[in-house]
Design a protein around this motif. Structure first.
Motif, mmCIF file in Angstrom:
data_model
loop_
_atom_site.group_PDB
_atom_site.id
_atom_site.type_symbol
_atom_site.label_atom_id
_atom_site.label_comp_id
_atom_site.label_asym_id
_atom_site.label_seq_id
_atom_site.Cartn_x
_atom_site.Cartn_y
_atom_site.Cartn_z
ATOM 1 N N GLY A 83 18.646 15.260 -14.680
ATOM 2 C CA GLY A 83 19.297 14.803 -13.461
ATOM 3 C C GLY A 83 18.952 13.389 -13.049
ATOM 4 N N ALA A 84 17.978 12.776 -13.731
ATOM 5 C CA ALA A 84 17.582 11.409 -13.393
ATOM 6 C C ALA A 84 18.477 10.412 -14.129
ATOM 7 N N THR A 85 18.486 9.178 -13.647
ATOM 8 C CA THR A 85 19.311 8.144 -14.263
ATOM 9 C C THR A 85 18.523 6.853 -14.414
ATOM 10 N N PHE A 86 18.832 6.117 -15.489
ATOM 11 C CA PHE A 86 18.353 4.750 -15.640
ATOM 12 C C PHE A 86 19.358 3.845 -14.935
ATOM 13 N N LEU A 87 18.870 2.811 -14.287
ATOM 14 C CA LEU A 87 19.757 1.884 -13.595
ATOM 15 C C LEU A 87 19.147 0.492 -13.651
ATOM 16 N N THR A 88 19.997 -0.522 -13.822
ATOM 17 C CA THR A 88 19.516 -1.904 -13.831
ATOM 18 C C THR A 88 20.429 -2.763 -12.959
ATOM 19 N N ASP A 89 19.967 -3.968 -12.689
ATOM 20 C CA ASP A 89 20.772 -4.920 -11.938
ATOM 21 C C ASP A 89 22.069 -5.239 -12.668
ATOM 22 N N TYR A 90 22.014 -5.289 -13.997
ATOM 23 C CA TYR A 90 23.224 -5.577 -14.768
ATOM 24 C C TYR A 90 24.235 -4.440 -14.659
ATOM 25 N N ASP A 91 23.745 -3.202 -14.652
ATOM 26 C CA ASP A 91 24.649 -2.058 -14.481
ATOM 27 C C ASP A 91 25.446 -2.194 -13.195
ATOM 28 N N LEU A 92 24.764 -2.566 -12.114
ATOM 29 C CA LEU A 92 25.435 -2.686 -10.823
ATOM 30 C C LEU A 92 26.436 -3.833 -10.820
ATOM 31 N N ASP A 137 0.813 -1.218 0.000
ATOM 32 C CA ASP A 137 0.000 0.000 0.000
ATOM 33 C C ASP A 137 0.847 1.269 0.000
ATOM 34 N N THR A 138 2.099 1.148 0.450
ATOM 35 C CA THR A 138 2.980 2.322 0.521
ATOM 36 C C THR A 138 3.569 2.704 -0.837
ATOM 37 N N VAL A 139 3.339 1.886 -1.847
ATOM 38 C CA VAL A 139 3.900 2.108 -3.180
ATOM 39 C C VAL A 139 2.852 2.732 -4.088
ATOM 40 N N ALA A 140 3.209 3.833 -4.748
ATOM 41 C CA ALA A 140 2.294 4.481 -5.697
ATOM 42 C C ALA A 140 2.230 3.672 -6.991
ATOM 43 N N VAL A 141 1.072 3.685 -7.619
ATOM 44 C CA VAL A 141 0.857 2.924 -8.855
ATOM 45 C C VAL A 141 0.389 3.870 -9.946
ATOM 46 N N LYS A 142 1.052 3.795 -11.111
ATOM 47 C CA LYS A 142 0.651 4.611 -12.256
ATOM 48 C C LYS A 142 0.601 3.720 -13.501
ATOM 49 N N PRO A 143 -0.518 3.750 -14.246
ATOM 50 C CA PRO A 143 -0.634 2.924 -15.449
ATOM 51 C C PRO A 143 -0.038 3.583 -16.691
ATOM 52 N N SER A 144 0.706 4.675 -16.498
ATOM 53 C CA SER A 144 1.271 5.410 -17.630
ATOM 54 C C SER A 144 2.784 5.540 -17.486
ATOM 55 N N LEU A 145 3.492 5.599 -18.609
ATOM 56 C CA LEU A 145 4.944 5.763 -18.590
ATOM 57 C C LEU A 145 5.359 7.228 -18.708
ATOM 58 N N GLU A 146 4.440 8.106 -18.913
ATOM 59 C CA GLU A 146 4.749 9.528 -19.044
ATOM 60 C C GLU A 146 3.729 10.351 -18.251
ATOM 61 N N PRO A 147 4.137 11.481 -17.682
ATOM 62 C CA PRO A 147 5.515 11.962 -17.642
ATOM 63 C C PRO A 147 6.295 11.306 -16.500
ATOM 64 N N LEU A 148 7.557 11.026 -16.723
ATOM 65 C CA LEU A 148 8.419 10.467 -15.692
ATOM 66 C C LEU A 148 8.913 11.602 -14.807
ATOM 67 N N ASP A 149 8.864 11.394 -13.488
ATOM 68 C CA ASP A 149 9.327 12.443 -12.583
ATOM 69 C C ASP A 149 10.172 11.889 -11.432
ATOM 70 N N GLU A 150 10.663 10.654 -11.581
ATOM 71 C CA GLU A 150 11.463 10.045 -10.541
ATOM 72 C C GLU A 150 12.946 10.392 -10.703
ATOM 73 N N ASP A 151 13.716 10.192 -9.638
ATOM 74 C CA ASP A 151 15.154 10.492 -9.640
ATOM 75 C C ASP A 151 15.977 9.327 -10.184
ATOM 76 N N ILE A 152 15.558 8.108 -9.863
ATOM 77 C CA ILE A 152 16.206 6.900 -10.376
ATOM 78 C C ILE A 152 15.123 6.020 -10.979
ATOM 79 N N LEU A 153 15.333 5.592 -12.205
ATOM 80 C CA LEU A 153 14.343 4.772 -12.905
ATOM 81 C C LEU A 153 14.936 3.408 -13.227
ATOM 82 N N PHE A 154 14.191 2.377 -12.872
ATOM 83 C CA PHE A 154 14.615 1.006 -13.120
ATOM 84 C C PHE A 154 13.713 0.399 -14.197
#
Length: 201
Positions: free
Chosen positions: A92-101, A60-77
C-alpha cells in the motif's frame, strides 16, 4: 510544489483514516529541501533514513533511522541516487519524487538536458538563451536549485537530468538535449547496457 504535496498527503490521510507516515530515504540537497516543505505543512509523521549518517540540522520532531530496512512508511521519498530495486516497499505504500509530481502536472514548456558530460555547462548556456523568452524560467534539477523549491506557476522549466533520475522517470519534454553517452556511474548501474538504455530512453 508545496500545495500539490499537501494535497497528496491529505488524500493519503483520507484513504488510510489516520495520520500519514512519510519516509525520506537519503538526506542530500533534494530531500533536505523536501524536509523543509514537510515541516511547514505539519501534522505529518516524518522519518529520515540515511545510512551515511548525514543527520545535522534535522528538527527534533523528525525521527531518525540509520537503516533502510524495514520500511514502514506510507509514502517514501527516495533520494535520486537510491536504487529502488534494493528496497522492500510495504504493501500500500508508494515511492514519490519531485519529478513525479512535476511530470504529472506538465508545465507548458519543459526543456531537459542529459548526457555523461557537459550537462551543467549546457544548462547554463541554455538558460541564458531561454531567459529572455521565459522570464519566470525555473532552472535546476540534478545540480542547482532542488525542484522542490520550484513554483508550478512557472511557465517554463529547464532541468538537468542525471541517469539516476531517468532510471525511474520519463519526462515528456518539449525539447530534450543529450550531450553525449560514455561509460559512467557503473558502480551504480547494473551494467553499461542499463546505463545506455537509461540515457537514451
Amino acid at each position: 510544489m508545496k500545495a500539490l504535496l499537501e494535497n497528496i498527503i491529505k488524500a493519503k490521510e483520507r484513504e488510510l483514516g489516520r495520520r500519514v507516515r512519510v519516509g525520506l530515504i537519503g538526506l542530500g540537497s533534494t530531500n533536505r529541501a523536501l524536509l523543509g516543505l514537510l515541516t511547514e505543512i505539519g501534522g505529518i509523521e516524518i522519518t529520515v533514513r540515511d545510512i551515511r549518517g548525514r543527520m545535522d540540522g534535522i528538527p527534533d520532531t523528525v525521527a531518525v533511522k540509520p537503516s533502510l530496512e524495514p520500511l514502514d512508511e506510507d509514502i517514501l521519498f527516495p533520494s535520486p541516487s537510491v536504487r529502488r530495486e534494493n528496497l522492500h516497499l510495504p504493501a500500500g505504500a508508494t515511492f514519490l519524487t519531485d519529478y513525479d509530481l512535476l511530470f504529472a502536472n506538465m508545465p507548458r514548456h519543459l526543456f531537459t538536458v542529459s548526457g555523461s558530460d557537459g550537462k551543467s555547462t549546457t544548462v547554463d548556456m541554455a538558460s541564458r538563451l531561454l531567459a529572455p523568452r521565459f522570464p519566470d524560467l525555473f532552472t535546476g534539477g540534478n545540480l542547482g536549485t532542488p525542484l522542490w523549491r520550484a513554483s508550478l506557476g512557472s511557465r517554463a522549466f529547464l532541468l538537468e537530468l542525471s541517469s539516476f533520475t531517468l532510471r525511474y522517470s520519463t519526462p515528456r519534454a518539449g525539447r530534450a538535449l543529450l550531450t553525449n553517452v560514455t561509460p559512467n556511474h557503473l558502480d551504480w548501474h547494473a551494467s553499461l547496457e542499463e546505463y545506455n538504455e537509461t540515457k537514451l530512453s
